[in-house]
Design an enzyme around this catalytic site. Structure first.
Site, short mmCIF file in Angstrom:
data_model
loop_
_atom_site.label_atom_id
_atom_site.label_comp_id
_atom_site.label_asym_id
_atom_site.label_seq_id
_atom_site.Cartn_x
_atom_site.Cartn_y
_atom_site.Cartn_z
N LEU A 119 0.89 -1.15 0.00
CA LEU A 119 0.00 0.00 0.00
C LEU A 119 0.92 1.20 0.00
CD1 LEU A 119 -3.01 0.77 0.02
CD2 LEU A 119 -2.88 0.94 2.49
N ASP A 120 0.88 1.99 -1.08
CA ASP A 120 1.86 3.04 -1.30
C ASP A 120 1.91 4.04 -0.15
OD1 ASP A 120 2.61 2.02 -3.79
OD2 ASP A 120 0.99 3.10 -4.81
N ILE A 121 3.04 4.71 -0.04
CA ILE A 121 3.27 5.65 1.05
C ILE A 121 2.23 6.76 1.08
CG2 ILE A 121 4.87 7.12 -0.26
CD1 ILE A 121 6.56 7.29 2.35
N ASP A 122 1.72 7.16 -0.09
CA ASP A 122 0.73 8.24 -0.16
C ASP A 122 -0.70 7.71 -0.22
OD1 ASP A 122 1.17 7.18 -2.64
OD2 ASP A 122 1.54 9.07 -3.67
N SER A 123 -0.88 6.44 0.12
CA SER A 123 -2.21 5.83 0.20
C SER A 123 -2.48 5.39 1.63
CB SER A 123 -2.31 4.62 -0.74
OG SER A 123 -2.07 5.01 -2.08
#
Length: 243
Positions: A119-123
């Site tokens: 799960l991406d850092i900006d998600s």
């Protein structure tokens, strides 16, 4: 019929991960057609029956799987300069307290705990971490068909034609994407349901149809929902829950 490496076959059959299989074999915890196998690299026929010793079964029963509501700014896996890994959120103080989830935190549950998917850092939203190789394979294995559901806030104008393309017809990295289910959640938010997980897939899909994903939250993996788990909190997966 060709023989296959025992650890590979155990992974393919969902018994455990290949790494776990090698450990079990070394400890004498694996039987093939009733015969104890202790030599790494042993090959067998796919038709042969594999069984785990009770000690291995007990160890698997003790494995935990953890659900985290990951905030923006945390990385899923290895630490990156200036950012914390999501595993740092797991401690006794941040555990979600609810009578439905009675199991209490133990530091032992951090051992060999790994993210089952990114799960991406900006998600933000639902991130699964597990000690159980069977669950990891189920969620991120090459043949996984587990759905992942996201709420995506967008910026820009989306036509009916481009909405149809988001559902099917786009390609990334030279490959056509699998069918997705993309629909309007409200006037500035889309609901994405995917059965694959290419790097930054949703954001890149949006760019291909000239919109921008400005907020992304994962709310479901398979049958397991984020539900009312507060941001930054975590809980154990119940034995009765299945992905």
């Amino acid at each position: 019929m060709e023989k296959i490496r025992l650890s590979k076959l155990m992974s393919e059959q969902g018994i455990c991960s290949r790494r776990e299989a090698d450990k079990y074999i070394e400890r004498g915890w694996v039987f093939v057609d009733g015969e104890r196998i202790t030599e790494l690299g042993t090959k067998i026929y796919p038709s042969q029956k594999i069984k785990l010793d009770k000690a291995a079964q007990a160890q698997q029963h003790g494995y935990v799987t953890i659900l985290i509501n990951k905030p923006i700014g945390y990385v899923s896996g290895q630490p990156e300069p200036g950012y914390q890994p999501a595993v740092n959120l797991i401690n006794g103080d941040s555990q979600f307290v609810d009578k439905r989830f009675p199991q209490r935190f133990s530091p032992m549950h951090l051992k060999n705990l790994a993210p089952a998917g990114r799960l991406d850092i900006d998600s933000q939203g639902l991130l699964i971490m597990t000690q159980d190789g069977r669950i990891a394979k189920q969620l991120i294995g090459a043949d996984s068909k587990i759905e992942k559901e996201y709420l995506v806030r967008i910026k820009g104008s989306l036509s009916k034609e481009n909405l149809a393309l988001l559902n099917h017809g786009l390609s990334l990295d030279g490959k056509v994407l699998k069918h997705a289910q993309v629909s309007w959640q409200n006037q500035d938010q889309l609901r994405f349901i995917l059965r694959e997980g290419k790097k930054r897939q949703i954001r890149r899909m949006c760019e291909l149809v000239d919109i921008q994903a400005v907020g992304l939250k994962r709310v479901r993996i398979g049958k397991v929902k984020l539900g009312n788990l507060p941001e930054g909190k975590w809980r154990y997966l119940l034995k009765s829950e299945r992905f």
